[in-house]
Scaffold this motif. Structure first.
Motif, PDB file in Angstrom:
ATOM      1  N   LEU A  35       3.192  -2.915  18.156  1.00  0.00           N
ATOM      2  CA  LEU A  35       4.166  -3.806  18.798  1.00  0.00           C
ATOM      3  C   LEU A  35       4.237  -3.589  20.311  1.00  0.00           C
ATOM      4  N   LEU A  36       4.001  -2.363  20.748  1.00  0.00           N
ATOM      5  CA  LEU A  36       3.975  -2.105  22.192  1.00  0.00           C
ATOM      6  C   LEU A  36       2.813  -2.866  22.831  1.00  0.00           C
ATOM      7  N   LYS A  37       1.716  -2.944  22.091  1.00  0.00           N
ATOM      8  CA  LYS A  37       0.516  -3.620  22.594  1.00  0.00           C
ATOM      9  C   LYS A  37       0.605  -5.134  22.390  1.00  0.00           C
ATOM     10  N   LEU A  38       1.177  -5.545  21.251  1.00  0.00           N
ATOM     11  CA  LEU A  38       1.251  -6.968  20.888  1.00  0.00           C
ATOM     12  C   LEU A  38       2.702  -7.340  20.581  1.00  0.00           C
ATOM     13  N   PRO A  39       3.538  -7.461  21.630  1.00  0.00           N
ATOM     14  CA  PRO A  39       4.985  -7.605  21.441  1.00  0.00           C
ATOM     15  C   PRO A  39       5.414  -8.889  20.726  1.00  0.00           C
ATOM     16  N   TYR A  40       4.580  -9.910  20.699  1.00  0.00           N
ATOM     17  CA  TYR A  40       4.989 -11.172  20.078  1.00  0.00           C
ATOM     18  C   TYR A  40       4.715 -11.215  18.579  1.00  0.00           C
ATOM     19  N   LEU A  41       4.102 -10.176  18.091  1.00  0.00           N
ATOM     20  CA  LEU A  41       3.784 -10.096  16.664  1.00  0.00           C
ATOM     21  C   LEU A  41       5.061  -9.988  15.832  1.00  0.00           C
ATOM     22  N   ASN A  42       5.087 -10.685  14.701  1.00  0.00           N
ATOM     23  CA  ASN A  42       6.191 -10.490  13.756  1.00  0.00           C
ATOM     24  C   ASN A  42       5.908  -9.240  12.925  1.00  0.00           C
ATOM     25  N   LEU A  43       6.984  -8.616  12.461  1.00  0.00           N
ATOM     26  CA  LEU A  43       6.834  -7.367  11.696  1.00  0.00           C
ATOM     27  C   LEU A  43       5.985  -7.577  10.441  1.00  0.00           C
ATOM     28  N   ASN A  44       6.106  -8.766   9.836  1.00  0.00           N
ATOM     29  CA  ASN A  44       5.348  -9.009   8.596  1.00  0.00           C
ATOM     30  C   ASN A  44       3.892  -9.409   8.849  1.00  0.00           C
ATOM     31  N   GLU A  45       3.493  -9.455  10.112  1.00  0.00           N
ATOM     32  CA  GLU A  45       2.092  -9.777  10.436  1.00  0.00           C
ATOM     33  C   GLU A  45       1.246  -8.519  10.653  1.00  0.00           C
ATOM     34  N   ILE A  46       1.904  -7.369  10.667  1.00  0.00           N
ATOM     35  CA  ILE A  46       1.182  -6.114  10.895  1.00  0.00           C
ATOM     36  C   ILE A  46       0.464  -5.702   9.604  1.00  0.00           C
ATOM     37  N   ILE A  47      -0.784  -5.369   9.745  1.00  0.00           N
ATOM     38  CA  ILE A  47      -1.603  -4.975   8.583  1.00  0.00           C
ATOM     39  C   ILE A  47      -1.653  -3.451   8.505  1.00  0.00           C
ATOM     40  N   PHE A  48      -1.517  -2.938   7.298  1.00  0.00           N
ATOM     41  CA  PHE A  48      -1.524  -1.484   7.105  1.00  0.00           C
ATOM     42  C   PHE A  48      -2.673  -1.054   6.195  1.00  0.00           C
ATOM     43  N   SER A  49      -3.168   0.133   6.456  1.00  0.00           N
ATOM     44  CA  SER A  49      -4.055   0.805   5.498  1.00  0.00           C
ATOM     45  C   SER A  49      -3.151   1.417   4.427  1.00  0.00           C
ATOM     46  N   PRO A  50      -3.707   1.945   3.347  1.00  0.00           N
ATOM     47  CA  PRO A  50      -2.869   2.763   2.476  1.00  0.00           C
ATOM     48  C   PRO A  50      -2.363   3.988   3.259  1.00  0.00           C
ATOM     49  N   ALA A  51      -1.158   4.464   2.935  1.00  0.00           N
ATOM     50  CA  ALA A  51      -0.682   5.724   3.511  1.00  0.00           C
ATOM     51  C   ALA A  51      -1.356   6.868   2.755  1.00  0.00           C
ATOM     52  N   ILE A  52      -1.737   7.905   3.490  1.00  0.00           N
ATOM     53  CA  ILE A  52      -2.439   9.043   2.884  1.00  0.00           C
ATOM     54  C   ILE A  52      -1.705  10.337   3.221  1.00  0.00           C
ATOM     55  N   ARG A  53      -1.599  11.202   2.235  1.00  0.00           N
ATOM     56  CA  ARG A  53      -1.038  12.543   2.468  1.00  0.00           C
ATOM     57  C   ARG A  53      -2.202  13.483   2.754  1.00  0.00           C
ATOM     58  N   PRO A  54      -2.344  13.966   4.009  1.00  0.00           N
ATOM     59  CA  PRO A  54      -3.524  14.763   4.365  1.00  0.00           C
ATOM     60  C   PRO A  54      -3.668  16.054   3.549  1.00  0.00           C
ATOM     61  N   ARG A  55      -2.580  16.628   3.101  1.00  0.00           N
ATOM     62  CA  ARG A  55      -2.669  17.886   2.346  1.00  0.00           C
ATOM     63  C   ARG A  55      -3.455  17.703   1.051  1.00  0.00           C
ATOM     64  N   THR A  56      -3.293  16.513   0.427  1.00  0.00           N
ATOM     65  CA  THR A  56      -3.934  16.269  -0.874  1.00  0.00           C
ATOM     66  C   THR A  56      -4.931  15.109  -0.836  1.00  0.00           C
ATOM     67  N   MET A  57      -4.912  14.332   0.248  1.00  0.00           N
ATOM     68  CA  MET A  57      -5.692  13.103   0.405  1.00  0.00           C
ATOM     69  C   MET A  57      -5.275  12.026  -0.614  1.00  0.00           C
ATOM     70  N   GLN A  58      -4.074  12.198  -1.153  1.00  0.00           N
ATOM     71  CA  GLN A  58      -3.514  11.258  -2.128  1.00  0.00           C
ATOM     72  C   GLN A  58      -2.948  10.036  -1.386  1.00  0.00           C
ATOM     73  N   LYS A  59      -3.088   8.866  -1.991  1.00  0.00           N
ATOM     74  CA  LYS A  59      -2.463   7.652  -1.436  1.00  0.00           C
ATOM     75  C   LYS A  59      -0.985   7.624  -1.826  1.00  0.00           C
ATOM     76  N   ILE A  60      -0.136   7.300  -0.862  1.00  0.00           N
ATOM     77  CA  ILE A  60       1.311   7.346  -1.071  1.00  0.00           C
ATOM     78  C   ILE A  60       1.875   5.919  -1.031  1.00  0.00           C
TER      79      ILE A  60
END
Ligand SMILES: [Zn+2]
Length: 121
Positions: A85-110
């Motif tokens: 959002l700092l880089k692309l301030p006009y973006l809506n929150l629901n337009e942001i694309i995410f990867s899966p969240a990962i826990r580095p300790r286990t490499m498990q997807k959260i």
């Protein structure tokens, strides 16, 4: 944006943290078009928090208070999305694309927490 690239970037970052034995609860990649950012979970600095994201977060509850089992403003989603959002301030929150969240300790997807589901949908 190529989501595979974002997922790979997040996975590589999680592996790097694991090799360094640095274990934030989670990391995630966020992006839109050419801009991608991988960030860890931590309380976001109010100094860099964008108004758009702050408004949405405080509609759920006070910043850093526990709601729906998680602390508002501490998720990796919030930290990564804020950079986008700092880089692309006009973006809506629901337009942001995410990867899966990962826990580095286990490499498990959260799975995405309730607060982030509300914030980014
Ligand atoms: Zn969350």
């Amino acid at each position: 944006m190529n989501n595979t690239t974002l997922n790979r970037k997040a996975y590589k970052y999680a592996l790097k943290l694991q090799m360094r034995k640095q274990y934030p609860a989670t990391i995630i990649g966020a992006g839109k078009s050419y801009f991608k950012k991988v960030e860890r979970s931590q309380p976001i600095s109010p100094l860099i928090l964008t108004n758009k994201l702050r408004e949405k977060l405080i509609s759920i509850g006070d910043l850093f208070s526990k709601q729906n089992g998680n602390f508002i403003g501490c998720c990796s989603e919030v930290n990564a999305a804020n950079y986008v959002l700092l880089k692309l301030p006009y973006l809506n929150l629901n337009e942001i694309i995410f990867s899966p969240a990962i826990r580095p300790r286990t490499m498990q997807k959260i799975p995405t927490c309730k607060n982030c589901q509300i914030t980014f949908s």
